[in-house]
Motif scaffolding. Sequence first.
Motif, PDB file in Angstrom:
ATOM      1  N   ASP A   1      43.395  43.363  40.636  1.00  0.00           N
ATOM      2  CA  ASP A   1      42.848  42.398  39.679  1.00  0.00           C
ATOM      3  C   ASP A   1      43.148  40.949  40.040  1.00  0.00           C
ATOM      4  O   ASP A   1      42.550  40.036  39.489  1.00  0.00           O
ATOM      5  CB  ASP A   1      43.407  42.645  38.268  1.00  0.00           C
ATOM      6  N   TYR A   2      44.126  40.756  40.902  1.00  0.00           N
ATOM      7  CA  TYR A   2      44.469  39.380  41.266  1.00  0.00           C
ATOM      8  C   TYR A   2      44.496  39.244  42.786  1.00  0.00           C
ATOM      9  O   TYR A   2      44.641  40.231  43.522  1.00  0.00           O
ATOM     10  CB  TYR A   2      45.786  38.935  40.623  1.00  0.00           C
TER      11      TYR A   2
ATOM     12  N   THR B   1      43.293  28.472  41.269  1.00  0.00           N
ATOM     13  CA  THR B   1      44.466  28.081  40.493  1.00  0.00           C
ATOM     14  C   THR B   1      44.464  26.567  40.256  1.00  0.00           C
ATOM     15  O   THR B   1      45.044  26.071  39.301  1.00  0.00           O
ATOM     16  CB  THR B   1      45.749  28.496  41.260  1.00  0.00           C
TER      17      THR B   1
ATOM     18  N   GLU C   1      42.404  33.154  48.064  1.00  0.00           N
ATOM     19  CA  GLU C   1      42.805  31.821  47.594  1.00  0.00           C
ATOM     20  C   GLU C   1      43.333  30.892  48.680  1.00  0.00           C
ATOM     21  O   GLU C   1      43.231  29.682  48.561  1.00  0.00           O
ATOM     22  CB  GLU C   1      43.801  31.934  46.448  1.00  0.00           C
TER      23      GLU C   1
ATOM     24  N   CYS D   1      39.843  31.267  38.229  1.00  0.00           N
ATOM     25  CA  CYS D   1      39.521  31.812  39.554  1.00  0.00           C
ATOM     26  C   CYS D   1      38.142  32.438  39.483  1.00  0.00           C
ATOM     27  O   CYS D   1      38.000  33.611  39.124  1.00  0.00           O
ATOM     28  CB  CYS D   1      40.580  32.822  39.991  1.00  0.00           C
TER      29      CYS D   1
ATOM     30  N   ARG E   1      45.068  41.776  46.788  1.00  0.00           N
ATOM     31  CA  ARG E   1      43.945  42.203  47.635  1.00  0.00           C
ATOM     32  C   ARG E   1      44.000  41.603  49.039  1.00  0.00           C
ATOM     33  O   ARG E   1      43.084  41.837  49.847  1.00  0.00           O
ATOM     34  CB  ARG E   1      42.606  41.801  46.986  1.00  0.00           C
TER      35      ARG E   1
ATOM     36  N   VAL F   1      35.001  36.217  37.459  1.00  0.00           N
ATOM     37  CA  VAL F   1      36.451  36.079  37.628  1.00  0.00           C
ATOM     38  C   VAL F   1      36.906  36.949  38.799  1.00  0.00           C
ATOM     39  O   VAL F   1      36.653  38.150  38.797  1.00  0.00           O
ATOM     40  CB  VAL F   1      37.183  36.522  36.337  1.00  0.00           C
ATOM     41  N   TYR F   2      37.550  36.335  39.806  1.00  0.00           N
ATOM     42  CA  TYR F   2      38.068  37.152  40.907  1.00  0.00           C
ATOM     43  C   TYR F   2      39.583  37.329  40.854  1.00  0.00           C
ATOM     44  O   TYR F   2      40.150  38.089  41.634  1.00  0.00           O
ATOM     45  CB  TYR F   2      37.617  36.617  42.275  1.00  0.00           C
ATOM     46  N   SER F   3      40.233  36.639  39.944  1.00  0.00           N
ATOM     47  CA  SER F   3      41.659  36.886  39.722  1.00  0.00           C
ATOM     48  C   SER F   3      41.962  36.578  38.273  1.00  0.00           C
ATOM     49  O   SER F   3      41.580  35.526  37.755  1.00  0.00           O
ATOM     50  CB  SER F   3      42.527  36.017  40.630  1.00  0.00           C
ATOM     51  N   THR F   4      42.645  37.502  37.616  1.00  0.00           N
ATOM     52  CA  THR F   4      42.909  37.331  36.189  1.00  0.00           C
ATOM     53  C   THR F   4      44.190  36.538  35.930  1.00  0.00           C
ATOM     54  O   THR F   4      44.498  36.241  34.785  1.00  0.00           O
ATOM     55  CB  THR F   4      43.025  38.704  35.495  1.00  0.00           C
ATOM     56  N   ASP F   5      44.932  36.205  36.992  1.00  0.00           N
ATOM     57  CA  ASP F   5      46.127  35.382  36.786  1.00  0.00           C
ATOM     58  C   ASP F   5      45.701  33.999  36.288  1.00  0.00           C
ATOM     59  O   ASP F   5      44.672  33.463  36.710  1.00  0.00           O
ATOM     60  CB  ASP F   5      46.927  35.244  38.083  1.00  0.00           C
TER      61      ASP F   5
END
Lengths: 379, 379
Positions: free
Chosen positions: A210-211, B349, A276, B11, A215, B18-22
């Motif tokens: 999910d983050y 982020t 990222e 993200c 991945r 959304v590619y990251s839920t952080d």
Amino acid sequence: MDREHGGVYTCLDRTGEVYSTDKSVWMQGRCAWTFSHLCRLYGERPEWMEAAKSCLDFLEEHCINHEAGGRLYFTVTAEGKPLRQRRYCFSEGFYAIANAEYYGLTGETEHLERARRAYRLIYDLNNGLIEDPTGLGPKTIPETRSGRALADPMIFLNIIGIMRRVDPANTEEYDCHARECTDTIVRYHYRPELGCTLESVNAEGQPELDYTAGRVVNPGHDIECSWFMMDEANYRGDEELHKTAEQIFRLAIEAGWDKEYGGLLYFIDACGKPTEAYEHDMKLWWPHNEIMIAASKAYRDTGDEYYLNWLLKTIEYSKAHFADPEYGEWYGYLRRDGLPTMPSTKGSTFKGPFHVPRALSMTERTLTEIIGDEAAPSA
Amino acid sequence: MDREHGGVYTCLDRTGEVYSTDKSVWMQGRCAWTFSHLCRLYGERPEWMEAAKSCLDFLEEHCINHEAGGRLYFTVTAEGKPLRQRRYCFSEGFYAIANAEYYGLTGETEHLERARRAYRLIYDLNNGLIEDPTGLGPKTIPETRSGRALADPMIFLNIIGIMRRVDPANTEEYDCHARECTDTIVRYHYRPELGCTLESVNAEGQPELDYTAGRVVNPGHDIECSWFMMDEANYRGDEELHKTAEQIFRLAIEAGWDKEYGGLLYFIDACGKPTEAYEHDMKLWWPHNEIMIAASKAYRDTGDEYYLNWLLKTIEYSKAHFADPEYGEWYGYLRRDGLPTMPSTKGSTFKGPFHVPRALSMTERTLTEIIGDEAAPSA
């Protein structure tokens, strides 16, 4: 080499001029390892022995954090004053292989003792058997998220491969720890169902997709890992492990090779989502070195031309993009399109006399094993 | 917006998925500030007020590290569990401007109190008046090297600009602190003799040019700093400060604009040597936003077409490279040659609803000041 304070500067510009006098502790260890390794392969040369000794002495005098249980710093000044302590224990790993390899040449037991001490410290830290004496704690708050990093068992497997060769008295311990490393890699990080090997999995060894950090795939890392594992498989006579290592190589290079511009991408995402890290699509020198080593070993062991073709393709790409016939040495950092970032560099905190000479010497040795010494052209 | 847990996800991939839920704590504060700011400029809209409130509530409930003197985390999970605490106090800065701007709209004093508490905490940390309650300590071992970072006085000046407007009772304190910030920037970081503004100088405010970190120039940062300073100069009626701010802008854009491909480089070296950050020659979205704001303000204040030309040139570059007519929003990260890194992103982020809407709204306001409302075309 720093003739004044000892050790080595590695932040070098295109022409070889030092652009930063800060010293990388990783590179002091790696440089000492490289020159010891070259002496082992090609015979001792005074200037190589001197370079190795200079880095080893600099490490011993300036790079050990005595207030933190003998852990090593990450960077120090030209004179050796401590600049930065990091939580990760890779400085210690390169210190261990440097001392071990040098012990292998000289038989000076203090170097084996140093290597063994660092080896145990890393093992204890990797396995949570001791509190980190730096007190830095994990980067991510462990009550919320903790995980396993591929780098830990992978680098430790490399350390074992070197130490076991020079320290037969502890073979049993090395064999046992090596099995733990390969088990961890295969069980938790190697994910054929996702078509990749994951850099990070959760504490239970499960993917967390999910983050972004969950991945991340680092194809160069995977390929480096694959040759550490092939070496281990050959040592153990474990065909299945060898096949898994080959598969790790194949998944990484097929997914990581840039179909548009050539070269191996630095990071990719296991699910094809964005990564990222800003630099994810750059081409770094070292993954190409790892391809050379892994592909030549895999070709030697299997005879499969698939690997020979990747070796040739990588050499072709590297000659065209990384090599600098004018000033020598490989560029470290290329943009995705294969041109160096400007102003270009030949060295950095992470690039010094390690990956390139390791790849050239190991690939030369492996190819010589295949074709035989007598087939080598006379100089 | 996260309708389930509150706050905002930033993200986002090219299409907005959304590619990251952080969750980025910086972005919760910045998003709350942006929507409050838009309400102030263009009138309150329920969906904007709601977005701001959601981020403010999420910050208050989940992002404060109560075990570390009320400092804020850097990232949390979707549900708000803490992931990472950093040493730098920028989360606190964006929390302060968010609460201040929201107080300016609503008059709810708890938001002013929150902003004031964070303001004092940052001031005390920046000036070494308290020990950092996180206990993280400086990144570099202070006995060997310590220094001053441009980001500290520069971001604090931005915070002051917003707080002073909504909190006239403390004008004197804000004025005094603002003077400290501009003095520090001009005296220590602005280096006309080197033709640049340095990100880092030593504790005495002197350049240290032997290592990479001492030579880093972040042209986007300098340009952002220049408009914070122009605002301050206008408030103070200080022509000399305005001229210095203009000069900071000029030095940064002349040295940082890529003569070959266009766009502003991310990092450059004060002495033209290599920069260690891999991503140094990439084009990030936000420096181009800062050019828009700074160039339009400088043009308004001086009438010098030099600034208008930079504004137009930057808009032209941004339309050609950052804009995505198909899915909307700007790409965040371009390679040096102006193509997005792939897979491309619209958020991260660090990129969310902040720099782009801030630049569009501020540039629109400044241009409207120049040409007058009546000159605006009727919709």
